[in-house]
Design a protein around this motif. Structure first.
Motif, PDB file in Angstrom:
ATOM      1  N   LEU A 278     167.814 121.661 -20.620  1.00 43.69           N
ATOM      2  CA  LEU A 278     167.821 122.084 -22.017  1.00 43.69           C
ATOM      3  C   LEU A 278     167.201 123.477 -22.158  1.00 43.69           C
ATOM      4  O   LEU A 278     167.708 124.321 -22.908  1.00 43.69           O
ATOM      5  CB  LEU A 278     167.057 121.075 -22.872  1.00 43.69           C
ATOM      6  CG  LEU A 278     166.897 121.421 -24.358  1.00 43.69           C
ATOM      7  CD1 LEU A 278     168.250 121.485 -25.043  1.00 43.69           C
ATOM      8  CD2 LEU A 278     165.990 120.406 -25.046  1.00 43.69           C
ATOM      9  N   ALA A 279     166.128 123.720 -21.425  1.00 43.14           N
ATOM     10  CA  ALA A 279     165.463 125.019 -21.494  1.00 43.14           C
ATOM     11  C   ALA A 279     166.408 126.137 -21.091  1.00 43.14           C
ATOM     12  O   ALA A 279     166.443 127.203 -21.726  1.00 43.14           O
ATOM     13  CB  ALA A 279     164.227 125.019 -20.599  1.00 43.14           C
ATOM     14  N   GLU A 280     167.207 125.905 -20.043  1.00 43.45           N
ATOM     15  CA  GLU A 280     168.134 126.932 -19.582  1.00 43.45           C
ATOM     16  C   GLU A 280     169.180 127.241 -20.645  1.00 43.45           C
ATOM     17  O   GLU A 280     169.589 128.395 -20.803  1.00 43.45           O
ATOM     18  CB  GLU A 280     168.807 126.477 -18.279  1.00 43.45           C
ATOM     19  CG  GLU A 280     167.849 126.356 -17.097  1.00 43.45           C
ATOM     20  CD  GLU A 280     167.113 127.660 -16.825  1.00 43.45           C
ATOM     21  OE1 GLU A 280     167.767 128.714 -16.777  1.00 43.45           O
ATOM     22  OE2 GLU A 280     165.877 127.615 -16.682  1.00 43.45           O
ATOM     23  N   GLN A 281     169.607 126.236 -21.381  1.00 42.66           N
ATOM     24  CA  GLN A 281     170.578 126.450 -22.458  1.00 42.66           C
ATOM     25  C   GLN A 281     169.967 127.235 -23.613  1.00 42.66           C
ATOM     26  O   GLN A 281     170.591 128.137 -24.177  1.00 42.66           O
ATOM     27  CB  GLN A 281     171.094 125.103 -22.986  1.00 42.66           C
ATOM     28  CG  GLN A 281     171.880 124.280 -21.985  1.00 42.66           C
ATOM     29  CD  GLN A 281     172.330 122.969 -22.614  1.00 42.66           C
ATOM     30  OE1 GLN A 281     173.117 122.951 -23.551  1.00 42.66           O
ATOM     31  NE2 GLN A 281     171.801 121.866 -22.091  1.00 42.66           N
ATOM     32  N   LEU A 282     168.736 126.903 -23.972  1.00 46.35           N
ATOM     33  CA  LEU A 282     168.119 127.481 -25.163  1.00 46.35           C
ATOM     34  C   LEU A 282     167.736 128.945 -24.982  1.00 46.35           C
ATOM     35  O   LEU A 282     167.790 129.731 -25.935  1.00 46.35           O
ATOM     36  CB  LEU A 282     166.873 126.673 -25.530  1.00 46.35           C
ATOM     37  CG  LEU A 282     167.101 125.251 -26.051  1.00 46.35           C
ATOM     38  CD1 LEU A 282     165.779 124.503 -26.131  1.00 46.35           C
ATOM     39  CD2 LEU A 282     167.769 125.294 -27.424  1.00 46.35           C
ATOM     40  N   ARG A 283     167.353 129.331 -23.762  1.00 47.44           N
ATOM     41  CA  ARG A 283     166.808 130.670 -23.553  1.00 47.44           C
ATOM     42  C   ARG A 283     167.769 131.783 -23.962  1.00 47.44           C
ATOM     43  O   ARG A 283     167.343 132.852 -24.390  1.00 47.44           O
ATOM     44  CB  ARG A 283     166.396 130.848 -22.091  1.00 47.44           C
ATOM     45  CG  ARG A 283     165.090 130.159 -21.733  1.00 47.44           C
ATOM     46  CD  ARG A 283     164.549 130.600 -20.388  1.00 47.44           C
ATOM     47  NE  ARG A 283     163.251 129.976 -20.132  1.00 47.44           N
ATOM     48  CZ  ARG A 283     163.084 128.892 -19.382  1.00 47.44           C
ATOM     49  NH1 ARG A 283     164.142 128.330 -18.788  1.00 47.44           N
ATOM     50  NH2 ARG A 283     161.894 128.371 -19.210  1.00 47.44           N
ATOM     51  N   ALA A 284     169.071 131.555 -23.830  1.00 46.04           N
ATOM     52  CA  ALA A 284     170.044 132.610 -24.098  1.00 46.04           C
ATOM     53  C   ALA A 284     170.554 132.612 -25.537  1.00 46.04           C
ATOM     54  O   ALA A 284     171.404 133.427 -25.890  1.00 46.04           O
ATOM     55  CB  ALA A 284     171.229 132.463 -23.137  1.00 46.04           C
ATOM     56  N   LEU A 285     170.035 131.746 -26.391  1.00 44.21           N
ATOM     57  CA  LEU A 285     170.585 131.583 -27.731  1.00 44.21           C
ATOM     58  C   LEU A 285     169.863 132.460 -28.758  1.00 44.21           C
ATOM     59  O   LEU A 285     168.676 132.767 -28.598  1.00 44.21           O
ATOM     60  CB  LEU A 285     170.499 130.113 -28.145  1.00 44.21           C
ATOM     61  CG  LEU A 285     171.323 129.144 -27.283  1.00 44.21           C
ATOM     62  CD1 LEU A 285     171.144 127.720 -27.774  1.00 44.21           C
ATOM     63  CD2 LEU A 285     172.803 129.522 -27.289  1.00 44.21           C
ATOM     64  N   PRO A 286     170.561 132.861 -29.826  1.00 45.97           N
ATOM     65  CA  PRO A 286     169.947 133.705 -30.858  1.00 45.97           C
ATOM     66  C   PRO A 286     168.814 132.981 -31.580  1.00 45.97           C
ATOM     67  O   PRO A 286     168.871 131.769 -31.790  1.00 45.97           O
ATOM     68  CB  PRO A 286     171.109 133.999 -31.815  1.00 45.97           C
ATOM     69  CG  PRO A 286     172.111 132.919 -31.564  1.00 45.97           C
ATOM     70  CD  PRO A 286     171.979 132.573 -30.113  1.00 45.97           C
ATOM     71  N   GLY A 287     167.785 133.732 -31.938  1.00 42.91           N
ATOM     72  CA  GLY A 287     166.642 133.164 -32.649  1.00 42.91           C
ATOM     73  C   GLY A 287     165.573 132.597 -31.756  1.00 42.91           C
ATOM     74  O   GLY A 287     164.473 132.282 -32.219  1.00 42.91           O
ATOM     75  N   VAL A 288     165.871 132.451 -30.458  1.00 42.73           N
ATOM     76  CA  VAL A 288     164.902 131.900 -29.499  1.00 42.73           C
ATOM     77  C   VAL A 288     164.266 133.054 -28.743  1.00 42.73           C
ATOM     78  O   VAL A 288     164.941 133.775 -28.006  1.00 42.73           O
ATOM     79  CB  VAL A 288     165.570 130.919 -28.516  1.00 42.73           C
ATOM     80  CG1 VAL A 288     164.554 130.413 -27.490  1.00 42.73           C
ATOM     81  CG2 VAL A 288     166.200 129.750 -29.262  1.00 42.73           C
ATOM     82  N   THR A 289     162.968 133.247 -28.918  1.00 39.75           N
ATOM     83  CA  THR A 289     162.280 134.331 -28.208  1.00 39.75           C
ATOM     84  C   THR A 289     161.552 133.849 -26.958  1.00 39.75           C
ATOM     85  O   THR A 289     161.311 134.624 -26.046  1.00 39.75           O
ATOM     86  CB  THR A 289     161.260 135.035 -29.133  1.00 39.75           C
ATOM     87  OG1 THR A 289     160.314 134.081 -29.621  1.00 39.75           O
ATOM     88  CG2 THR A 289     161.970 135.688 -30.315  1.00 39.75           C
ATOM     89  N   GLN A 290     161.207 132.565 -26.908  1.00 38.62           N
ATOM     90  CA  GLN A 290     160.574 132.032 -25.705  1.00 38.62           C
ATOM     91  C   GLN A 290     160.745 130.522 -25.628  1.00 38.62           C
ATOM     92  O   GLN A 290     160.760 129.836 -26.646  1.00 38.62           O
ATOM     93  CB  GLN A 290     159.090 132.404 -25.641  1.00 38.62           C
ATOM     94  CG  GLN A 290     158.249 131.913 -26.804  1.00 38.62           C
ATOM     95  CD  GLN A 290     156.764 132.194 -26.607  1.00 38.62           C
ATOM     96  OE1 GLN A 290     156.065 131.443 -25.935  1.00 38.62           O
ATOM     97  NE2 GLN A 290     156.291 133.263 -27.197  1.00 38.62           N
TER      98      GLN A 290
END
Length: 309
Positions: A240-252
């Motif tokens: 899940l972390a790998e998916q989220l890192r590249a998405l807009p609005g996610v800085t960390q």
């Protein structure tokens, strides 16, 4: 001049080989306060500490430490400051008592025997006084170094990463002692990489690339960060972390065991991004308060983008 500040400096700058290691540091530390310095390696923490205690002369700036001018009265500052370096700097082939007696002689103390005995007693070292310093564990070496700092009854302690490589119990005991000293009116400025230690400080400053990026109480720094943080736990949070890192609005996205902290500076953009994932029953999402580690990771990332050459 006594304005209630143990340290009151403006615009301190230090260069080595034409490169500014500390750039325009302005700092006010109240008497009896525990003030934490945080920042990545090479951020200028040690250089700042050495300017404050009179070991380095600033190239620019002005101010006072314990009421003494940091440019012209460095000898007076040194007499009232205890400085604990990152590395154990006492003699390993001398006993604890011999080490402390040597330090007392260096300070020219007339009551050195009584001061040594008092230091051994205060730091719980009396039963080990005849032991060679080189045979001590990291935690006991730390106590000895602190005892050496306190021999001349300083008004200010400057501690440069004093608990590096020390086990958790020894770190906890050390911080209990630091708070006892602060309660007696001794001011403490300490650099650390540990977030649990940062939370034990009254106020904090964060440095990166020689610049002071933020300062305040732990709660003030968290509030001023503007971060929104969600905690998520469930199956295979690594994927899940790998998916989220590249998405807009996610800085960390920061893992804490089987839990992720997902943060962003735009609460609405972050909420829109994670909404589809919140429908997945494998994960449990909770809006939470960002921690100091979340805040300092954000500061480090922004400093890398804005200040690095």
């Amino acid at each position: 001049m006594n304005d209630g500040y143990a340290i009151h400096v403006e615009g301190l700058t230090k260069r080595f080989g034409g490169r500014a290691v500390v750039k325009g540091l302005s700092l006010r530390v109240k008497e009896g306060e525990i003030y934490g310095f945080l920042g990545p390696n090479g951020s200028g923490k040690t250089t700042s500490i050495r300017m404050l205690c009179g070991l380095l002369t600033p190239d620019e700036g002005s101010g006072t430490c314990l009421g003494y001018d940091v440019l012209r009265q460095t000898a007076e500052i040194k007499r009232h400051v205890g400085y604990m370096t990152q590395r154990f700097s006492l003699y390993e082939d001398l006993t604890l008592r011999e080490n402390l007696d040597f330090v007392a002689r260096m300070y020219g103390m007339t009551n050195r025997r009584a001061a040594v005995e008092q230091a051994l007693e205060d730091l719980g070292l009396a039963q080990h006084s005849r032991q060679l310093a080189g045979t001590l564990s990291g935690g006991w070496k730390q106590r000895l170094a602190l005892a050496a700092c306190m021999l001349h009854t300083p008004r200010l302690l400057l501690l440069d990463e004093p608990t590096a490589g020390v086990d958790p119990k020894a770190r906890r005991d050390f911080w209990a002692q630091i708070h006892r000293l602060a309660a007696r009116g001794i001011t403490v400025l300490v650099s650390t990489h540990y977030m649990d230690e940062a939370e034990r400080c009254h106020r904090l400053a964060y440095l990166a690339y020689g610049e002071l990026l933020a300062q305040g109480t732990p709660s003030e720094l968290v509030a001023a960060s503007g971060l929104t943080t969600w905690s998520v736990e469930g199956e295979d949070v690594h994927a899940l972390a790998e998916q989220l890192r590249a998405l807009p609005g996610v800085t960390q996205v920061v893992p804490f065991g089987h839990v992720l902290h997902v943060s962003g500076s735009d609460a609405q953009a972050l909420a829109a991004t994670i909404a589809p994932f919140q429908e997945d029953r494998r994960y449990r999402w909770t809006l939470t308060q960002p921690g100091l580690e979340d805040v300092f990771i954000q500061l480090m990332e922004s400093a890398r983008d804005e200040l690095s050459p």
